[in-house]
Design a protein around this motif. Sequence first.
Motif, short mmCIF file in Angstrom:
data_model
loop_
_atom_site.label_atom_id
_atom_site.label_comp_id
_atom_site.label_asym_id
_atom_site.label_seq_id
_atom_site.Cartn_x
_atom_site.Cartn_y
_atom_site.Cartn_z
N SER A 1 0.84 -1.19 0.00
CA SER A 1 0.00 0.00 0.00
C SER A 1 0.88 1.24 0.00
O SER A 1 2.06 1.19 0.36
N GLY A 2 0.29 2.33 -0.40
CA GLY A 2 1.04 3.58 -0.41
C GLY A 2 0.29 4.68 -1.10
O GLY A 2 -0.90 4.56 -1.40
N THR A 3 1.02 5.76 -1.36
CA THR A 3 0.45 6.90 -2.06
C THR A 3 1.46 7.45 -3.06
O THR A 3 2.67 7.31 -2.88
N ILE A 4 0.91 8.07 -4.07
CA ILE A 4 1.72 8.80 -5.05
C ILE A 4 1.09 10.18 -5.14
O ILE A 4 -0.12 10.31 -5.36
N LEU A 5 1.89 11.21 -4.93
CA LEU A 5 1.42 12.59 -4.99
C LEU A 5 2.19 13.31 -6.09
O LEU A 5 3.42 13.41 -6.03
N VAL A 6 1.47 13.79 -7.09
CA VAL A 6 2.07 14.49 -8.22
C VAL A 6 1.75 15.97 -8.06
O VAL A 6 0.57 16.35 -8.06
N ALA A 7 2.77 16.80 -7.93
CA ALA A 7 2.57 18.25 -7.83
C ALA A 7 2.30 18.79 -9.23
O ALA A 7 3.17 18.75 -10.10
N LEU A 8 1.10 19.30 -9.44
CA LEU A 8 0.71 19.85 -10.73
C LEU A 8 0.90 21.37 -10.76
O LEU A 8 0.68 22.00 -11.79
N GLY A 9 1.27 21.93 -9.64
CA GLY A 9 1.49 23.36 -9.48
C GLY A 9 1.61 23.66 -8.00
O GLY A 9 1.52 22.74 -7.18
N PRO A 10 1.77 24.93 -7.63
CA PRO A 10 1.93 25.25 -6.22
C PRO A 10 0.67 25.00 -5.39
O PRO A 10 0.74 24.83 -4.18
N ALA A 11 -0.49 24.95 -6.05
CA ALA A 11 -1.75 24.71 -5.35
C ALA A 11 -2.61 23.70 -6.10
O ALA A 11 -3.84 23.81 -6.15
N ALA A 12 -1.97 22.71 -6.72
CA ALA A 12 -2.71 21.69 -7.48
C ALA A 12 -1.94 20.37 -7.42
O ALA A 12 -0.71 20.36 -7.51
N ALA A 13 -2.67 19.27 -7.25
CA ALA A 13 -2.01 17.97 -7.12
C ALA A 13 -2.93 16.84 -7.57
O ALA A 13 -4.15 16.95 -7.52
N MET B 1 -4.23 17.82 -16.66
CA MET B 1 -4.70 18.19 -15.31
C MET B 1 -4.10 19.51 -14.88
O MET B 1 -4.80 20.37 -14.35
N GLN B 2 -2.82 19.69 -15.14
CA GLN B 2 -2.14 20.92 -14.79
C GLN B 2 -2.80 22.11 -15.49
O GLN B 2 -3.05 23.15 -14.87
N THR B 3 -3.10 21.96 -16.76
CA THR B 3 -3.74 23.03 -17.53
C THR B 3 -5.13 23.33 -16.99
O THR B 3 -5.50 24.49 -16.83
N ALA B 4 -5.90 22.31 -16.67
CA ALA B 4 -7.27 22.50 -16.18
C ALA B 4 -7.31 23.17 -14.82
O ALA B 4 -8.27 23.88 -14.49
N LEU B 5 -6.26 22.97 -14.01
CA LEU B 5 -6.26 23.51 -12.66
C LEU B 5 -5.56 24.86 -12.54
O LEU B 5 -5.43 25.39 -11.45
N LYS B 6 -5.11 25.43 -13.65
CA LYS B 6 -4.45 26.76 -13.61
C LYS B 6 -5.48 27.83 -13.37
O LYS B 6 -6.58 27.79 -13.71
#
Length: 170
Positions: A128-140, A165-170
């Motif tokens: 088990s675990g997690t993967i966290l991808v930083a899509l920006g300073p306030a998006a993941a 995802m990064q583009t959609a969350l800008k």
Amino acid sequence: MIARRRLAGLAVVLPALAAAALTPQSSARAEDGLEPFVPLLVELPGWKAGKPGGVAMQDYGSRIVMVQRGYARGEIHVSVQLLAGPPAQSRLATSGTGLKTEASHGPISASTIDGFKVTRTFQASDKSGTILVALGPAAALSLAFKGLGEDEALTTAKGFDWKAMQTALK
């Protein structure tokens, strides 16, 4: 007496409504709800996807997005969340620093993959675990899993279009 209460109520409500009307809207307007984000949590080949859900709102220039979807393949479960605003900022603040470290819930490693900072945890005892991808300073993008190997979990996370995802969350 009643007229004074109504006037007092209007004195509080009208400035708030005016401020809301003057607040600039982001590219994903609050009235759009989850529509811009749900298609980003795609069907994954070989997985049974649950129904996406969550919340998307904007208040006085601050946007909050939390969209989630569960995936299953037999006894293996994956939960994916697309986050923006304070929920993403708090998750990103607790992510790794680029060093491989050991914590009570298993090792934490951070690296850069395809230009994105990726923080991973993995507990070998139950896979088990997690993967966290930083899509920006306030998006993941967050992927929590159980029953997958570390490499297969990363491959599953790469099944999502991080750039879109990064583009959609800008």
